[in-house]
Design an enzyme around this catalytic site. Sequence first.
Site, PDB file in Angstrom:
ATOM      1  N   ASP A 112       6.168   8.418   7.138  1.00 38.51           N
ATOM      2  CA  ASP A 112       7.368   7.579   7.149  1.00 38.51           C
ATOM      3  C   ASP A 112       7.033   6.396   8.054  1.00 38.51           C
ATOM      4  O   ASP A 112       7.028   6.532   9.284  1.00 38.51           O
ATOM      5  CB  ASP A 112       8.537   8.412   7.698  1.00 38.51           C
ATOM      6  CG  ASP A 112       9.815   7.608   7.838  1.00 38.51           C
ATOM      7  OD1 ASP A 112       9.813   6.389   7.552  1.00 38.51           O
ATOM      8  OD2 ASP A 112      10.828   8.205   8.254  1.00 38.51           O
ATOM      9  N   ASP A 113       6.723   5.262   7.429  1.00 37.73           N
ATOM     10  CA  ASP A 113       6.314   4.084   8.187  1.00 37.73           C
ATOM     11  C   ASP A 113       7.524   3.164   8.359  1.00 37.73           C
ATOM     12  O   ASP A 113       8.283   3.276   9.330  1.00 37.73           O
ATOM     13  CB  ASP A 113       5.143   3.419   7.448  1.00 37.73           C
ATOM     14  CG  ASP A 113       4.620   2.194   8.157  1.00 37.73           C
ATOM     15  OD1 ASP A 113       4.876   2.050   9.359  1.00 37.73           O
ATOM     16  OD2 ASP A 113       3.951   1.356   7.511  1.00 37.73           O
ATOM     17  N   ARG A 115       9.986   3.242   6.228  1.00 42.92           N
ATOM     18  CA  ARG A 115      11.046   4.047   5.585  1.00 42.92           C
ATOM     19  C   ARG A 115      11.525   3.432   4.262  1.00 42.92           C
ATOM     20  O   ARG A 115      12.452   3.957   3.634  1.00 42.92           O
ATOM     21  CB  ARG A 115      12.214   4.253   6.558  1.00 42.92           C
ATOM     22  CG  ARG A 115      13.067   5.449   6.220  1.00 42.92           C
ATOM     23  CD  ARG A 115      13.943   5.875   7.364  1.00 42.92           C
ATOM     24  NE  ARG A 115      13.219   6.751   8.271  1.00 42.92           N
ATOM     25  CZ  ARG A 115      13.713   7.229   9.401  1.00 42.92           C
ATOM     26  NH1 ARG A 115      14.934   6.940   9.768  1.00 42.92           N
ATOM     27  NH2 ARG A 115      12.987   8.025  10.163  1.00 42.92           N
ATOM     28  N   THR A 117      10.034   3.368   1.353  1.00 40.76           N
ATOM     29  CA  THR A 117       9.763   4.295   0.239  1.00 40.76           C
ATOM     30  C   THR A 117      10.759   5.446   0.234  1.00 40.76           C
ATOM     31  O   THR A 117      11.318   5.797  -0.810  1.00 40.76           O
ATOM     32  CB  THR A 117       8.330   4.858   0.373  1.00 40.76           C
ATOM     33  OG1 THR A 117       7.426   3.760   0.452  1.00 40.76           O
ATOM     34  CG2 THR A 117       7.960   5.750  -0.805  1.00 40.76           C
ATOM     35  N   LYS A 153       6.436   7.397  12.079  1.00 40.95           N
ATOM     36  CA  LYS A 153       6.078   6.398  13.094  1.00 40.95           C
ATOM     37  C   LYS A 153       7.329   5.951  13.838  1.00 40.95           C
ATOM     38  O   LYS A 153       8.328   5.548  13.215  1.00 40.95           O
ATOM     39  CB  LYS A 153       5.397   5.205  12.427  1.00 40.95           C
ATOM     40  CG  LYS A 153       4.087   5.585  11.769  1.00 40.95           C
ATOM     41  CD  LYS A 153       3.329   4.368  11.348  1.00 40.95           C
ATOM     42  CE  LYS A 153       2.275   4.747  10.335  1.00 40.95           C
ATOM     43  NZ  LYS A 153       1.570   3.572   9.810  1.00 40.95           N
ATOM     44  N   TRP A 181      -2.229   3.238  12.563  1.00 35.37           N
ATOM     45  CA  TRP A 181      -2.631   3.501  11.184  1.00 35.37           C
ATOM     46  C   TRP A 181      -3.267   4.885  11.125  1.00 35.37           C
ATOM     47  O   TRP A 181      -4.181   5.189  11.885  1.00 35.37           O
ATOM     48  CB  TRP A 181      -3.609   2.436  10.664  1.00 35.37           C
ATOM     49  CG  TRP A 181      -3.842   2.638   9.190  1.00 35.37           C
ATOM     50  CD1 TRP A 181      -4.930   3.217   8.607  1.00 35.37           C
ATOM     51  CD2 TRP A 181      -2.939   2.312   8.117  1.00 35.37           C
ATOM     52  NE1 TRP A 181      -4.772   3.279   7.238  1.00 35.37           N
ATOM     53  CE2 TRP A 181      -3.551   2.730   6.915  1.00 35.37           C
ATOM     54  CE3 TRP A 181      -1.665   1.730   8.067  1.00 35.37           C
ATOM     55  CZ2 TRP A 181      -2.941   2.560   5.667  1.00 35.37           C
ATOM     56  CZ3 TRP A 181      -1.063   1.579   6.822  1.00 35.37           C
ATOM     57  CH2 TRP A 181      -1.709   1.978   5.662  1.00 35.37           C
ATOM     58  N   PRO A 185      -7.410  12.619   5.172  1.00 32.67           N
ATOM     59  CA  PRO A 185      -8.716  13.062   4.668  1.00 32.67           C
ATOM     60  C   PRO A 185      -8.911  12.794   3.178  1.00 32.67           C
ATOM     61  O   PRO A 185     -10.038  12.573   2.733  1.00 32.67           O
ATOM     62  CB  PRO A 185      -8.727  14.566   4.974  1.00 32.67           C
ATOM     63  CG  PRO A 185      -7.301  14.946   5.178  1.00 32.67           C
ATOM     64  CD  PRO A 185      -6.614  13.738   5.721  1.00 32.67           C
ATOM     65  N   TRP A 186      -7.825  12.825   2.406  1.00 34.53           N
ATOM     66  CA  TRP A 186      -7.985  12.604   0.953  1.00 34.53           C
ATOM     67  C   TRP A 186      -8.344  11.154   0.630  1.00 34.53           C
ATOM     68  O   TRP A 186      -8.693  10.850  -0.498  1.00 34.53           O
ATOM     69  CB  TRP A 186      -6.728  13.032   0.176  1.00 34.53           C
ATOM     70  CG  TRP A 186      -5.432  12.564   0.763  1.00 34.53           C
ATOM     71  CD1 TRP A 186      -4.853  11.340   0.613  1.00 34.53           C
ATOM     72  CD2 TRP A 186      -4.543  13.315   1.603  1.00 34.53           C
ATOM     73  NE1 TRP A 186      -3.665  11.271   1.302  1.00 34.53           N
ATOM     74  CE2 TRP A 186      -3.445  12.473   1.915  1.00 34.53           C
ATOM     75  CE3 TRP A 186      -4.562  14.610   2.107  1.00 34.53           C
ATOM     76  CZ2 TRP A 186      -2.383  12.898   2.714  1.00 34.53           C
ATOM     77  CZ3 TRP A 186      -3.504  15.026   2.912  1.00 34.53           C
ATOM     78  CH2 TRP A 186      -2.438  14.176   3.202  1.00 34.53           C
ATOM     79  N   GLU A 187      -8.267  10.260   1.617  1.00 31.73           N
ATOM     80  CA  GLU A 187      -8.679   8.874   1.386  1.00 31.73           C
ATOM     81  C   GLU A 187     -10.147   8.659   1.751  1.00 31.73           C
ATOM     82  O   GLU A 187     -10.709   7.602   1.472  1.00 31.73           O
ATOM     83  CB  GLU A 187      -7.839   7.918   2.259  1.00 31.73           C
ATOM     84  CG  GLU A 187      -6.359   7.966   1.975  1.00 31.73           C
ATOM     85  CD  GLU A 187      -5.494   7.370   3.100  1.00 31.73           C
ATOM     86  OE1 GLU A 187      -4.326   7.106   2.843  1.00 31.73           O
ATOM     87  OE2 GLU A 187      -5.998   7.204   4.229  1.00 31.73           O
TER      88      GLU A 187
HETATM   89  P1  5GP Z   1       6.879   3.035   4.068  1.00 32.51           P
HETATM   90  O1  5GP Z   1       6.598   1.759   4.800  1.00 32.51           O
HETATM   91  O2  5GP Z   1       7.663   2.783   2.827  1.00 32.51           O
HETATM   92  O3  5GP Z   1       7.497   4.085   4.954  1.00 32.51           O
HETATM   93  O4  5GP Z   1       5.470   3.599   3.608  1.00 32.51           O
HETATM   94  C1  5GP Z   1       4.900   3.161   2.430  1.00 32.51           C
HETATM   95  C2  5GP Z   1       3.581   3.796   2.160  1.00 32.51           C
HETATM   96  O5  5GP Z   1       2.593   3.085   2.916  1.00 32.51           O
HETATM   97  C3  5GP Z   1       3.381   5.244   2.533  1.00 32.51           C
HETATM   98  O6  5GP Z   1       3.847   6.156   1.559  1.00 32.51           O
HETATM   99  C4  5GP Z   1       1.864   5.304   2.638  1.00 32.51           C
HETATM  100  O7  5GP Z   1       1.280   5.477   1.369  1.00 32.51           O
HETATM  101  C5  5GP Z   1       1.519   3.924   3.162  1.00 32.51           C
HETATM  102  N1  5GP Z   1       1.315   4.013   4.618  1.00 32.51           N
HETATM  103  C6  5GP Z   1       2.140   3.579   5.584  1.00 32.51           C
HETATM  104  N2  5GP Z   1       1.607   3.828   6.793  1.00 32.51           N
HETATM  105  C7  5GP Z   1       0.429   4.441   6.577  1.00 32.51           C
HETATM  106  C8  5GP Z   1      -0.600   4.959   7.437  1.00 32.51           C
HETATM  107  O8  5GP Z   1      -0.542   4.916   8.659  1.00 32.51           O
HETATM  108  N3  5GP Z   1      -1.682   5.499   6.827  1.00 32.51           N
HETATM  109  C9  5GP Z   1      -1.805   5.568   5.487  1.00 32.51           C
HETATM  110  N4  5GP Z   1      -2.921   6.120   5.018  1.00 32.51           N
HETATM  111  N5  5GP Z   1      -0.866   5.099   4.636  1.00 32.51           N
HETATM  112  C10 5GP Z   1       0.236   4.557   5.187  1.00 32.51           C
END
Ligand code: 5GP
Length: 203
Positions: A112-113, A115, A117, A153, A181, A185-187
């Site tokens: 959840d970055d 939010r 999504t 986050k 950031w 592992p899957w990346e």
């Molecule tokens: P949101 O900003 O909508 O919460 O997150 C959108 C998408 O950005 C997440 O589902 C994820 O795929 C990607 N994302 C955001 N922060 C990170 C991070 O710290 N690491 C990775 N690998 N992806 C992230």
Amino acid sequence: MPDKVYVTYNQIHKLCQVSADKILKDVRPNLMIAIGGGGYVPARILRSFLKRPGEPNIPIQAIGLSLYENLGRSDPEEQPGTKVTRTQWLDLSSLEMANLIGKNVLIVDEVDDTRTTLEYAVSELEKDVKLAQKNLGREAEKTTFSVFVLHNKDKPKKGKLPETMTDAGRYHAAVTTQDVWICYPWEATDIDEHDRLAQESYI
Ligand code: 5GP
């Protein structure tokens, strides 16, 4: 704290394990919706820890969402900003959406970055399931949505989740982190190097 941290499969497995008890107590999910691709692995691991003897495995359905920057040039009516598009969704006309009716649905993502999504997933699923309930004359059944993420986050969020969800303990993050950031592992293209870097990371 470094600006990039590495998380291993083992750590993720254990985060799901420690979260399962709380999820069983507060949510008692009977269906999971994994947001692809980051939600797939956590949802699958979590399912093993949510399984109760004599009860069936919790089914997992997948949705796909993608973020894009809307610059507001193509449609002057639309506000510029981060927008979400569906790359995969549940079929309203088939049993897929009807399958959610009356269930405790747990939406799973890895992080959840901002939010954005999660706000989109929760509000659109709530809307679509309501419509399916109306179309099928099943409005009396209670469908609840909850959220599980590995990492939340700690930062100002652009998206909002319903207070009814957060107040009722139906939002669960295994770990709350600083705004770093996270490398999953899957990346990784070199998992040994990833695991080596993870030993130097802390979260
Ligand atoms: P949101 O900003 O909508 O919460 O997150 C959108 C998408 O950005 C997440 O589902 C994820 O795929 C990607 N994302 C955001 N922060 C990170 C991070 O710290 N690491 C990775 N690998 N992806 C992230």
